[in-house]
Write a protein that holds these residues in place. Structure first.
Motif, mmCIF file in Angstrom:
data_model
loop_
_atom_site.group_PDB
_atom_site.id
_atom_site.type_symbol
_atom_site.label_atom_id
_atom_site.label_comp_id
_atom_site.label_asym_id
_atom_site.label_seq_id
_atom_site.Cartn_x
_atom_site.Cartn_y
_atom_site.Cartn_z
ATOM 1 N N ALA A 294 -28.207 -18.081 -23.641
ATOM 2 C CA ALA A 294 -29.322 -19.239 -23.527
ATOM 3 C C ALA A 294 -30.839 -18.194 -23.843
ATOM 4 O O ALA A 294 -31.703 -19.041 -24.992
ATOM 5 N N ALA A 295 -31.048 -17.071 -22.950
ATOM 6 C CA ALA A 295 -32.014 -16.139 -23.669
ATOM 7 C C ALA A 295 -32.026 -16.460 -25.204
ATOM 8 O O ALA A 295 -33.264 -15.929 -26.402
ATOM 9 N N ALA A 296 -31.514 -15.364 -25.805
ATOM 10 C CA ALA A 296 -31.051 -15.371 -27.352
ATOM 11 C C ALA A 296 -31.228 -16.762 -28.038
ATOM 12 O O ALA A 296 -32.115 -16.790 -29.154
ATOM 13 N N LEU A 297 -30.745 -17.473 -27.290
ATOM 14 C CA LEU A 297 -31.245 -18.820 -28.631
ATOM 15 C C LEU A 297 -32.460 -19.519 -27.921
ATOM 16 O O LEU A 297 -33.044 -19.742 -28.995
ATOM 17 N N PHE A 298 -33.141 -19.225 -27.472
ATOM 18 C CA PHE A 298 -34.992 -19.608 -26.704
ATOM 19 C C PHE A 298 -35.323 -18.895 -27.795
ATOM 20 O O PHE A 298 -36.569 -19.217 -28.209
ATOM 21 N N ALA A 299 -35.369 -17.622 -27.840
ATOM 22 C CA ALA A 299 -35.721 -16.662 -28.678
ATOM 23 C C ALA A 299 -35.919 -16.521 -30.238
ATOM 24 O O ALA A 299 -36.608 -16.899 -30.975
ATOM 25 N N PHE A 300 -34.584 -17.150 -30.909
ATOM 26 C CA PHE A 300 -34.392 -17.231 -31.624
ATOM 27 C C PHE A 300 -35.337 -18.663 -32.002
ATOM 28 O O PHE A 300 -35.931 -19.192 -33.404
ATOM 29 N N ARG A 301 -35.022 -19.515 -31.251
ATOM 30 C CA ARG A 301 -36.246 -21.001 -31.456
ATOM 31 C C ARG A 301 -36.973 -20.786 -31.616
ATOM 32 O O ARG A 301 -37.689 -21.641 -32.223
ATOM 33 N N ASN B 63 -23.363 -23.576 -20.937
ATOM 34 C CA ASN B 63 -23.320 -23.225 -19.559
ATOM 35 C C ASN B 63 -25.571 -23.480 -18.773
ATOM 36 O O ASN B 63 -25.149 -22.574 -18.223
ATOM 37 N N LEU B 64 -25.546 -23.930 -19.863
ATOM 38 C CA LEU B 64 -27.133 -23.772 -19.506
ATOM 39 C C LEU B 64 -27.486 -24.726 -17.765
ATOM 40 O O LEU B 64 -26.986 -25.970 -18.056
ATOM 41 N N THR B 65 -28.640 -23.935 -17.099
ATOM 42 C CA THR B 65 -28.955 -24.860 -15.807
ATOM 43 C C THR B 65 -30.103 -25.599 -16.665
ATOM 44 O O THR B 65 -30.515 -25.321 -17.974
ATOM 45 N N GLU B 66 -30.513 -26.508 -15.908
ATOM 46 C CA GLU B 66 -31.534 -26.851 -15.780
ATOM 47 C C GLU B 66 -32.847 -25.995 -16.723
ATOM 48 O O GLU B 66 -33.842 -27.097 -17.797
ATOM 49 N N PHE B 67 -32.925 -24.893 -15.740
ATOM 50 C CA PHE B 67 -34.222 -24.504 -16.384
ATOM 51 C C PHE B 67 -34.154 -23.985 -17.869
ATOM 52 O O PHE B 67 -35.239 -24.193 -18.781
ATOM 53 N N TRP B 68 -33.329 -24.202 -18.262
ATOM 54 C CA TRP B 68 -32.988 -22.913 -19.762
ATOM 55 C C TRP B 68 -32.642 -24.595 -20.504
ATOM 56 O O TRP B 68 -33.009 -24.300 -22.455
ATOM 57 N N GLN B 69 -32.049 -26.031 -19.937
ATOM 58 C CA GLN B 69 -32.556 -26.900 -20.873
ATOM 59 C C GLN B 69 -33.535 -27.075 -21.629
ATOM 60 O O GLN B 69 -33.853 -26.841 -22.776
ATOM 61 N N GLY B 70 -34.575 -27.159 -20.152
ATOM 62 C CA GLY B 70 -36.026 -27.693 -20.530
ATOM 63 C C GLY B 70 -36.449 -25.874 -21.798
ATOM 64 O O GLY B 70 -37.189 -26.841 -22.620
ATOM 65 N N MET B 71 -36.435 -24.974 -21.305
ATOM 66 C CA MET B 71 -37.068 -24.195 -22.250
ATOM 67 C C MET B 71 -36.468 -24.116 -23.852
ATOM 68 O O MET B 71 -37.773 -23.592 -23.928
ATOM 69 N N ILE B 72 -35.358 -23.887 -23.697
ATOM 70 C CA ILE B 72 -34.777 -23.768 -24.896
ATOM 71 C C ILE B 72 -35.769 -25.637 -25.455
ATOM 72 O O ILE B 72 -35.608 -25.538 -26.968
#
Length: 443
Positions: free
Chosen positions: A107-114, A50-59
């Motif tokens: 989303a935060a966990a995926l961002f961290a691993f990426r 359920n990613l927001t546009e913000f998290w899509q861009g961040m990831i």
């Protein structure tokens, strides 16, 4: 004994050199794979988390952010701890973080691993290229380093094949398997690198002459010694700050500018090829097949540049690459309302001609700096170029909406011509020089 005029940079290519090329090139292949696989999985990831546009861009940008920091860290560690130790950090992080992505629930966990995967990519550039260039014969330096760029595209293409196969066969959790699949390639790379020796040049720069001698005899045979290495330790060890003040700052500026100018339009075009082609009035199958054709032509351009790098030289290749690719973008701006075949021809011309600048991104930084700071210089070039790539990629949709396709192509042409001016003013010729002479400020 070898002849007085012979050095280890004049020896023929041997099996060790070929294996080391695979070991270092494997890093570029994995880089292309891990950075591309997220784009394939992103549609499912967005729905599942359920990613927001913000998290899509961040990831999407997380790995590029990691590359920025990884370039600095990897370059510093490689020059401080040695090539051999840092050589295993990237693959280890690829394995751990790729596997960890399988179980992410936020989303935060995926961002961290990426982000950490991006760190690993940033670390790979300075260590893999420095280790390779410090062993290669001078005639093979350019072609073998240039080939790493081709392997990056090969890894990206393999990610599309594997990723789509997984998405079409697994189900709702396919994105987890797609992202975790990079761990398999990382493991192969890690095992492949076992047994790699330390760089004799780095050992020598640290005063460890006996170990350096042992590496030289192991790689080249018992009749070779430190006397055959055209690089001897200085009485005074210079820090990176010392080197900048003694004249290497100009070279670092050149590397950063030309690398950024060669990568900004490429990342923007590569990331948004269908959108850009659509803006240039290519619809439906024209846009779809055009995107695939342009991707293929990027590879063709890199292959041609690799074949020609020792024939026409580094300086001439860089100047011509920026000149003709910049003119292609300029013509795209002028004829932004042209017919489909003209647009595809000009886009294809850009993809082929920019190949020269693309392959030199890993050649020039490794040739223009001495052993003490070579990896750090490559790391800085990697980091700064990714800042430009991230900004350029982010601004493409905005530019298409506010400036229009024609003006967007004008901007891309201007960036490329800035690279041309930097090449004309500062690019040296290092084709026939050994590493010591190529890194000398008088060259």
């Amino acid at each position: 004994m070898t002849s007085p005029n012979t050095s280890i940079e004049d020896v023929p290519l041997n099996n060790f050199h070929r294996l080391l090329t695979v070991r270092s090139g494997g890093g570029s292949f994995v880089d292309g794979y891990v950075l591309s696989i997220i784009g394939i999985a992103m549609l499912q990831v967005t729905a599942a988390l359920n990613l927001t546009e913000f998290w899509q861009g961040m990831i999407a940008a997380s790995a590029l952010m990691g590359v920025f920091f990884g370039g600095f860290i990897g370059g510093w560690l490689t020059d401080r701890l040695g090539r051999k130790t840092v050589y295993f950090i990237g693959p280890s992080l690829f394995i751990l973080c790729s596997l960890a992505q399988f179980w992410v629930e936020s989303a935060a966990a995926l961002f961290a691993f990426r982000f950490i995967i991006g760190l690993a990519v940033g670390i790979e550039y300075p260590v893999a290229t420095s280790l390779l260039v410090e062993f290669l014969p001078k005639k093979q330096r350019g072609p073998r380093l240039a080939a790493l760029t081709i392997l990056w595209f090969a890894g990206a293409a393999f990610a599309y094949v594997v990723g789509n196969a997984i998405l079409n066969s697994v189900g709702d959790d396919a994105w987890r398997y797609a992202l975790a699949s990079a761990a398999v390639i990382g493991l192969v790379l890690l095992l492949l690198r076992i047994g790699t020796p330390e760089s004799a040049r780095w050992l020598l720069s640290k005063g460890r002459e006996r170990e350096a001698e042992g590496v030289i005899q192991r790689v080249y045979g018992p009749r070779y010694s430190l006397r055959d290495l055209p690089e001897q330790p200085d009485e005074k060890k210079m820090t990176f700050s010392d080197l900048l003040h003694s004249g290497y700052g100009k070279r670092l500026f050149f590397v950063s500018v030309f690398w950024s100018c060669s990568i900004i339009p490429v990342f923007a075009v590569y990331a948004f090829a269908p959108k850009v082609l659509q803006a240039l009035n290519l619809k439906g199958e024209w846009a779809s097949y055009g995107s695939m054709a342009i991707t293929l032509l990027f590879v063709v351009g890199c292959v041609l540049a690799t074949r020609l790098i020792n024939t026409i030289g580094r300086r001439s290749m860089l100047i011509h690459s920026f000149l003709w690719s910049g003119l292609s973008l300029l013509m795209l701006a002028v004829f932004s309302n042209g017919n489909e075949m003209l647009v595809l021809f000009l886009f294809g011309a850009y993809a082929v001609f920019i190949g020269g600048a693309q392959v030199l991104q890993l050649v020039y930084p490794n040739e223009l700096f001495p052993t003490e700071v070579r990896a750090f210089a490559v790391g800085i070039g990697t980091s700064l170029s990714r800042v430009g790539a991230a900004v350029g990629t982010y601004l493409v949709p905005v530019s298409l909406q506010t400036l229009g396709i024609g003006n967007t192509m004008y901007v891309a042409a201007v960036v490329t011509f800035i690279g041309l001016m930097a090449a004309w003013a500062m690019a040296p010729e290092t084709r026939s020089l050994n590493l010591r002479d190529a890194a000398a400020l008088s060259s």
